[in-house]
Motif scaffolding. Sequence first.
Motif, short mmCIF file in Angstrom:
data_model
loop_
_atom_site.label_atom_id
_atom_site.label_comp_id
_atom_site.label_asym_id
_atom_site.label_seq_id
_atom_site.Cartn_x
_atom_site.Cartn_y
_atom_site.Cartn_z
N ALA A 1 0.80 -1.22 0.00
CA ALA A 1 0.00 0.00 0.00
C ALA A 1 0.83 1.27 0.00
N HIS A 2 2.13 1.15 0.25
CA HIS A 2 2.98 2.35 0.37
C HIS A 2 3.07 3.07 -0.97
N MET A 3 2.97 4.40 -0.91
CA MET A 3 3.06 5.18 -2.14
C MET A 3 4.47 5.23 -2.69
N ASP A 4 5.47 5.10 -1.81
CA ASP A 4 6.85 5.07 -2.27
C ASP A 4 7.22 3.66 -2.72
N ALA A 5 8.32 3.56 -3.44
CA ALA A 5 8.83 2.24 -3.83
C ALA A 5 9.40 1.54 -2.61
N VAL A 6 8.93 0.32 -2.33
CA VAL A 6 9.39 -0.45 -1.18
C VAL A 6 9.82 -1.83 -1.65
N LEU A 7 11.03 -2.25 -1.23
CA LEU A 7 11.57 -3.54 -1.64
C LEU A 7 12.13 -4.25 -0.40
N LEU A 8 11.83 -5.56 -0.28
CA LEU A 8 12.33 -6.37 0.84
C LEU A 8 13.43 -7.27 0.30
N VAL A 9 14.60 -7.20 0.93
CA VAL A 9 15.79 -7.89 0.45
C VAL A 9 16.25 -8.88 1.52
N ARG B 1 15.56 7.92 -13.81
CA ARG B 1 14.78 8.34 -12.64
C ARG B 1 15.72 8.50 -11.47
N VAL B 2 15.34 9.39 -10.57
CA VAL B 2 16.16 9.69 -9.40
C VAL B 2 15.32 9.43 -8.15
N GLY B 3 15.92 8.81 -7.15
CA GLY B 3 15.19 8.51 -5.93
C GLY B 3 16.08 8.66 -4.70
N GLU B 4 15.44 8.89 -3.55
CA GLU B 4 16.13 8.95 -2.26
C GLU B 4 15.80 7.66 -1.51
N MET B 5 16.85 6.87 -1.20
CA MET B 5 16.64 5.55 -0.59
C MET B 5 17.04 5.55 0.87
N LYS B 6 16.15 4.99 1.71
CA LYS B 6 16.44 4.77 3.12
C LYS B 6 16.29 3.28 3.40
N VAL B 7 17.18 2.75 4.26
CA VAL B 7 17.23 1.31 4.52
C VAL B 7 17.04 1.06 6.01
N SER B 8 16.16 0.11 6.33
CA SER B 8 15.97 -0.32 7.72
C SER B 8 16.03 -1.85 7.75
N GLU B 9 16.02 -2.42 8.97
CA GLU B 9 16.09 -3.87 9.14
C GLU B 9 14.80 -4.36 9.78
N ASP C 1 10.52 8.72 -4.98
CA ASP C 1 10.81 9.18 -6.34
C ASP C 1 10.99 10.69 -6.35
N LEU C 2 12.19 11.13 -6.69
CA LEU C 2 12.50 12.56 -6.73
C LEU C 2 12.54 13.09 -8.16
N THR C 3 12.17 12.25 -9.14
CA THR C 3 12.31 12.65 -10.54
C THR C 3 11.53 13.92 -10.84
N ASP C 4 10.26 13.94 -10.45
CA ASP C 4 9.43 15.12 -10.74
C ASP C 4 9.94 16.34 -9.98
N ARG C 5 10.38 16.12 -8.72
CA ARG C 5 10.90 17.26 -7.96
C ARG C 5 12.16 17.81 -8.60
N ARG C 6 13.04 16.93 -9.04
CA ARG C 6 14.25 17.39 -9.73
C ARG C 6 13.89 18.14 -11.01
#
Length: 567
Positions: A175-183, A233-241, A256-261
């Motif tokens: 449901a998150h509006m940002d891109a979220v990936l589980l690694v 595309r340009v994005g700001e990534m934050k990582v948690s555990e 996603d910072l593409t539109d802001r840039r």
Amino acid sequence: MGMDRPEPRRLDVGGAGGTAASVAEPVMRVLMVEDDPGDADLVREYLDGPALGACELSWARSLAEAASRLRGGGLECVLLDLHLPDAGGLEAVERLRSACPDVPLVVLTGASDEDLGWRAVRLGAQDCLPKDAVDPRGLWRAVRHAVERHRRLLLSETLAAVRAREADLEGLIEAHMDAVLLVDGAGRLVRVNAAAAAFFGRPREVMLGTPFPYPLVLGESVEIEVPWPPGARVGEMKVSEVGYQGERHRLATIRDLTDRRRMEEELRQAQKMEAIGRLAGGVAHDFNNLLGVIMAYGELIQDGVDERDPIRADLEEVLKAARRAAGLTRQLLAFSRRQFIQPRPVDLREVVFEVEGLLGRLLGEDIAIDSRAAGEPWPVRADPGQVEQVVMNLAVNARDAMPRGGRLLIRLENVSLAALDVADLPPGDYVRLSVSDTGEGMDDQTRMRIFEPFFTTKEKGKGTGLGLSTVYGIVKQHGGHIEAVSAPGEGATFHVWFPAAPGDEVAGRAPLAVGPRAPRAGAETILLVDDDQMLRGLGSRILRASGHTVLEAASGAEALLISERHG
């Protein structure tokens, strides 16, 4: 009733041959609620046999003390006497169940209270043991059964909570509006939400199981770039555990910072254009004054030269050059938004129709023109001549981008904009004019500079670089916005937004046009105000030649003083 004290016995709970079990079991933490010290000692003796296993027994002498111990946590079973100084019978059961509903109760009753004990079981007690018939094995069995049931319940609840948290995690990821990936620990993607698939431009089923291509550093915000389609595309990534399926995983969230840039770049471009416009406008204004003086004096001299005099032809060439320079200054003034305009409600369909008749001859037979409107466009408040210049300049620019022919498409449509839908435009109603070509297109670097004065991609001597800058200035002066969409080999589209005219203005009558009046001779006294000495002198000479008396002022303050002295 007290408990009968039997002879001490040692219980064999070992395997064959009477050896004790070697497997250590977890310590059972039991609370005994008993006000009789003798019964309490006997219970402690029964549960303290080393052959039975490890049991940690604590003692409370009242219900209030028991409730306090239970609120501290850590207990797995309660042995409850139904006769206590501060509560008795079923009240004790109900109060303890209310204080700690998850800890099982084993009720100890006297012979006369067995019926009461079984009623306690119906209220939620785990078991009921008569004091006069209990033995160490029976007491241990009841306690152990209660503790094991409690532990199974806790384990079940823990597993359910883990599954619920994992389900919540998956739901939040999706449901998150940002891109979220589980690694996972091996660096491979195990969960990808729809926003991540859109950000990276790849289907989720393709991404799952593949290595994550960026370093996953906890606690830092890093900027990443995606070079592959659908475009950088340009994005700001934050990582948690996080914990997932019993293992530690890294959770990468990418905004996603593409539109802001892009908007920041557009803002920088707009600021640059504003600065260039102020410079160009100042230069053009002063230069226009000089050209006015040159052309006026040139015409005065020409009027005094005989038509057969060879110098008259030379003067005509001077005036041609001056008129051409004046045309360039008008374009610069339009870009800098200093050109005088006369806006009124205008139907853009009529403007496009008028211009289309000229474009056929201007563009040539190898370029097909297709113009249409989506519905009935709203009237816009604009200067018709200036709008015609916008369409003409965009069409000429499109022709130059199609040297081997092609199609020119002109579209009109009504657009209602919300906040931030289009940069630099407030919310409201607009009519969008779109001019598209099937030409060579342009790259991003060229697209960002096309509205700058004197910037051109044409060969030297084949263009001034003022056509699109003039369009830019006219659109901005009308309170609109223009942007270009293009890519190499894919043609170009210029979108122009004109604000819709207010309803009351459209409904009202247009102001009457005032035609030019022929100059007349006279003897009026005229106050001429101009801060430019050359223009002031020129105007004064022309007015005096017509028989007028001229009072000159170089500023507003001086003009006020002169007007007070000469009523």
